[in-house]
Design a protein around this motif. Structure first.
Motif, short mmCIF file in Angstrom:
data_model
loop_
_atom_site.label_atom_id
_atom_site.label_comp_id
_atom_site.label_asym_id
_atom_site.label_seq_id
_atom_site.Cartn_x
_atom_site.Cartn_y
_atom_site.Cartn_z
N LYS A 30 0.83 -1.19 0.00
CA LYS A 30 0.00 0.00 0.00
C LYS A 30 0.87 1.25 0.00
CE LYS A 30 -4.23 -1.76 2.08
NZ LYS A 30 -5.25 -1.55 3.15
N LEU A 31 0.34 2.29 -0.60
CA LEU A 31 1.06 3.55 -0.64
C LEU A 31 0.93 4.22 0.72
CD1 LEU A 31 2.58 5.09 -2.89
CD2 LEU A 31 0.51 6.45 -3.21
N PRO A 32 2.05 4.63 1.32
CA PRO A 32 2.00 5.19 2.68
C PRO A 32 1.12 6.43 2.79
CG PRO A 32 4.26 4.66 2.06
CD PRO A 32 3.44 4.51 0.81
N ILE A 33 0.47 6.56 3.94
CA ILE A 33 -0.25 7.78 4.29
C ILE A 33 0.74 8.73 4.96
CG2 ILE A 33 -2.03 8.78 5.77
CD1 ILE A 33 -3.61 6.19 5.46
N ILE A 54 -10.72 10.04 -5.57
CA ILE A 54 -9.26 9.89 -5.72
C ILE A 54 -8.81 11.12 -6.48
CG2 ILE A 54 -7.40 8.50 -6.69
CD1 ILE A 54 -9.40 6.11 -6.57
N THR A 55 -8.07 11.98 -5.81
CA THR A 55 -7.79 13.31 -6.35
C THR A 55 -6.30 13.51 -6.60
OG1 THR A 55 -9.66 14.22 -5.10
CG2 THR A 55 -8.03 15.79 -5.93
N ILE A 56 -6.01 14.07 -7.77
CA ILE A 56 -4.68 14.62 -8.04
C ILE A 56 -4.82 16.12 -7.81
CG2 ILE A 56 -2.80 14.87 -9.68
CD1 ILE A 56 -3.49 11.94 -8.85
N LEU A 57 -4.19 16.63 -6.78
CA LEU A 57 -4.37 18.02 -6.34
C LEU A 57 -3.15 18.85 -6.70
CD1 LEU A 57 -6.12 20.07 -4.71
CD2 LEU A 57 -4.85 19.30 -2.67
N GLY A 58 -3.40 20.00 -7.34
CA GLY A 58 -2.31 20.89 -7.72
C GLY A 58 -2.63 22.33 -7.40
N PHE A 59 -1.58 23.15 -7.37
CA PHE A 59 -1.71 24.56 -7.04
C PHE A 59 -1.04 25.39 -8.13
CE2 PHE A 59 -1.93 22.04 -3.26
CZ PHE A 59 -2.89 22.65 -2.46
N VAL A 192 -0.16 5.98 -8.52
CA VAL A 192 -1.59 6.06 -8.83
C VAL A 192 -2.14 4.67 -9.10
CG1 VAL A 192 -3.30 6.96 -10.46
CG2 VAL A 192 -1.44 8.44 -9.69
N LYS A 193 -1.37 3.83 -9.77
CA LYS A 193 -1.79 2.44 -9.99
C LYS A 193 -2.07 1.74 -8.67
CE LYS A 193 0.80 1.47 -14.27
NZ LYS A 193 1.95 0.71 -14.81
N ILE A 194 -1.21 1.96 -7.70
CA ILE A 194 -1.37 1.32 -6.40
C ILE A 194 -2.65 1.77 -5.73
CG2 ILE A 194 -0.40 1.10 -4.07
CD1 ILE A 194 2.38 1.35 -5.38
N ILE A 195 -2.90 3.07 -5.75
CA ILE A 195 -4.12 3.61 -5.13
C ILE A 195 -5.36 3.01 -5.78
CG2 ILE A 195 -5.54 5.68 -4.93
CD1 ILE A 195 -3.50 5.66 -2.83
#
Length: 211
Positions: A30-33, A54-59, A192-195
């Motif tokens: 699992k991908l770490p939190i 499931i969000t890809i968040l950018g600024f 992202v694949k893992i999530i």
């Protein structure tokens, strides 16, 4: 003999592909939190939410016209591969004065792929800073209230990343550099694949339990 070889290939290749997708390559786990309960977007004036997505968040902040390359890299290397998955979205926070530049960017992105799951959220400097601070990373916004890194947020509003990354002094990798095709290709895509695999396997388990 040739027919037997073809049948074996047709059977084995999809199985191998599935196993690779389901496991990912980040230690096959699992991908770490890295941060729990990141700030929800209801702190700013928008109907877009992180919860249950499931969000890809950018600024992007200000000066969007000069950051198009970041968006194009993300679109080509991540978004186009995963945008058809349920509950997947890309959310970009931008300052309110950037609406014209965002309209132009959206038009250009739409020429490359459907942009249904791209979300551009307009806010103030204070609002953008509040959401960014809620990630609790070791990164800082630049003078345009932007940052080149993009972040993976799971459905429970946890920031996911790496805690043993060989390229980080502390081993902790909070985000992925959108200016770097290599970072997106070699690291973010795998994560992202893992999530996605986590949620797909959890859904299968829930369905099996109900049956």
């Amino acid at each position: 003999m040739k027919k037997k070889i073809v049948l074996v290939i047709l059977f084995v290749f999809p199985l191998v592909a599935y196993m690779f997708f389901a496991s990912g390559v980040n230690n096959f786990g699992k991908l770490p939190i890295l941060t729990e309960n990141v700030t929800e977007l209801d702190v700013i004036d928008t109907d877009i939410r992180l919860q249950d997505k499931i969000t890809i968040l950018g600024f992007l902040g200000r000066d969007v016209a000069n950051k198009k390359g970041n968006a194009f890299n993300l679109n080509q290397k991540i978004y186009k591969r995963f945008h058809e998955f349920a509950d997947f979205q890309v959310v970009m926070l931008v300052l309110e004065e950037e609406k014209e530049a965002v309209t132009e960017l959206k038009q250009e992105l739409s020429n490359l792929a459907p942009i249904d799951n791209w979300q551009f959220v307009y806010t103030t400097k204070e609002g953008l800073q509040t959401v960014f601070n809620g990630l609790r990373t070791n990164l800082t916004l630049d003078g345009t209230y932007g940052v080149p890194e993009i972040f993976i947020i799971d459905k429970d509003r946890n920031l996911r990343g790496r805690d043993n990354d060989e390229d980080q002094k502390t081993g902790v990798k909070y985000g992925f550099d959108a200016t770097s095709v290599a970072d997106l290709n070699n690291k973010m895509e795998d994560d992202v694949k893992i999530i996605l695999a986590e949620y797909r396997l959890a859904l299968k388990k829930n369905n099996a339990d109900r049956n």
